[in-house]
Design an enzyme around this catalytic site. Structure first.
Site, PDB file in Angstrom:
ATOM      1  N   HIS A  58      -2.565   0.674   5.877  1.00 42.19           N
ATOM      2  CA  HIS A  58      -3.452  -0.365   4.895  1.00 42.19           C
ATOM      3  C   HIS A  58      -3.685   0.660   3.829  1.00 42.19           C
ATOM      4  O   HIS A  58      -4.540   0.569   3.116  1.00 42.19           O
ATOM      5  CB  HIS A  58      -4.705  -0.450   5.788  1.00 42.19           C
ATOM      6  CG  HIS A  58      -5.184  -1.308   7.160  1.00 42.19           C
ATOM      7  ND1 HIS A  58      -5.169  -2.366   6.552  1.00 42.19           N
ATOM      8  CD2 HIS A  58      -5.149  -0.717   8.396  1.00 42.19           C
ATOM      9  CE1 HIS A  58      -4.874  -3.230   8.587  1.00 42.19           C
ATOM     10  NE2 HIS A  58      -5.265  -1.637   8.643  1.00 42.19           N
ATOM     11  N   CYS A  59      -2.580   0.853   3.159  1.00 42.87           N
ATOM     12  CA  CYS A  59      -2.065   1.320   2.103  1.00 42.87           C
ATOM     13  C   CYS A  59      -1.838   0.115   0.718  1.00 42.87           C
ATOM     14  O   CYS A  59      -0.747  -0.738   1.195  1.00 42.87           O
ATOM     15  CB  CYS A  59      -0.575   2.415   2.476  1.00 42.87           C
ATOM     16  SG  CYS A  59      -1.442   3.148   0.554  1.00 42.87           S
ATOM     17  N   GLY A  60      -1.835   0.540  -0.450  1.00 40.53           N
ATOM     18  CA  GLY A  60      -0.894  -0.499  -1.568  1.00 40.53           C
ATOM     19  C   GLY A  60       0.543  -0.201  -1.185  1.00 40.53           C
ATOM     20  O   GLY A  60       1.175  -1.352  -1.845  1.00 40.53           O
ATOM     21  N   THR A  62       2.132  -0.404   1.576  1.00 42.00           N
ATOM     22  CA  THR A  62       2.689  -0.624   2.730  1.00 42.00           C
ATOM     23  C   THR A  62       3.453  -1.723   2.542  1.00 42.00           C
ATOM     24  O   THR A  62       4.721  -1.854   3.733  1.00 42.00           O
ATOM     25  CB  THR A  62       1.566  -1.616   3.185  1.00 42.00           C
ATOM     26  OG1 THR A  62       0.335  -0.421   3.789  1.00 42.00           O
ATOM     27  CG2 THR A  62       1.583  -1.598   5.240  1.00 42.00           C
TER      28      THR A  62
END
Length: 181
Positions: A58-60, A62
């Site tokens: 759930h990271c920018g 990803t």
């Protein structure tokens, strides 16, 4: 004879025995994502060029999974192995392995090896990441990339901002592939 006895004793304790020529970076095992199997790092990666990435679902960053898979496909015939290591160190990993697997395998089509969620920073970091940090630097965020040569030495590390199609990353991978075991 003493060495054989020691190996028998160690194997009876179900402890992994590592070859003397296995680099420090690869000493250990990690559980595979959504599996009961483990990855013996030495057996799987010794003598091979390797790209290690700490990931988060759930990271920018990803979306980099797509480019990392493209790198895997581009270089696998030349021997490059890719290892993704999910981590919640920066509070952006899914709460369960099933969701992580769906994001990696389902959403982005990842075919390279992925481990179960691990700690990659600080004193509690797994040995692989402690050694990566000792040879270069600890990850400061998700999607840090480490290019490792055939001797288990970090060629270069790259920040999260480095896209998988970056020419400097490609040059480091080429250098790792060209290294001698």
């Amino acid at each position: 004879m003493k060495k054989s006895l020691l190996l028998v004793l160690l194997s009876s304790l179900a402890l992994p025995v590592f070859a003397a020529d296995c680099p420090a970076l690869l000493q250990g095992e990690l559980p595979k994502l959504r599996s009961k199997e483990v990855i013996n790092l030495c057996e799987q990666y010794a003598g091979k060029p390797l790209l290690v990435i700490n990931t988060a679902s759930h990271c920018g960053f990803t979306k980099q999974f797509k480019g990392l898979e493209a790198l895997h496909q581009k270089y696998k015939a030349q021997g490059l192995e890719v290892l993704g290591v999910p981590s919640d160190d920066f509070k952006q990993e899914a709460d369960n392995a099933e969701e992580t697997a769906t994001i990696c395998y389902g959403n982005y089509g990842v075919t390279f090896a992925m481990t179960a969620t691990q700690v990659v920073t600080g004193d509690s970091a797994i040995p692989l990441f402690r050694e990566l940090a000792a040879q270069s630097s600890a990850p400061r965020w998700n999607f840090y990339k480490y290019v490792v040569d055939r001797q288990g030495k970090v060629v270069e590390s790259f920040s999260s901002l480095t896209e998988p199609d970056d020419e400097d990353l490609a040059a480091a991978i080429d250098k790792a592939i060209a290294s001698k075991p």
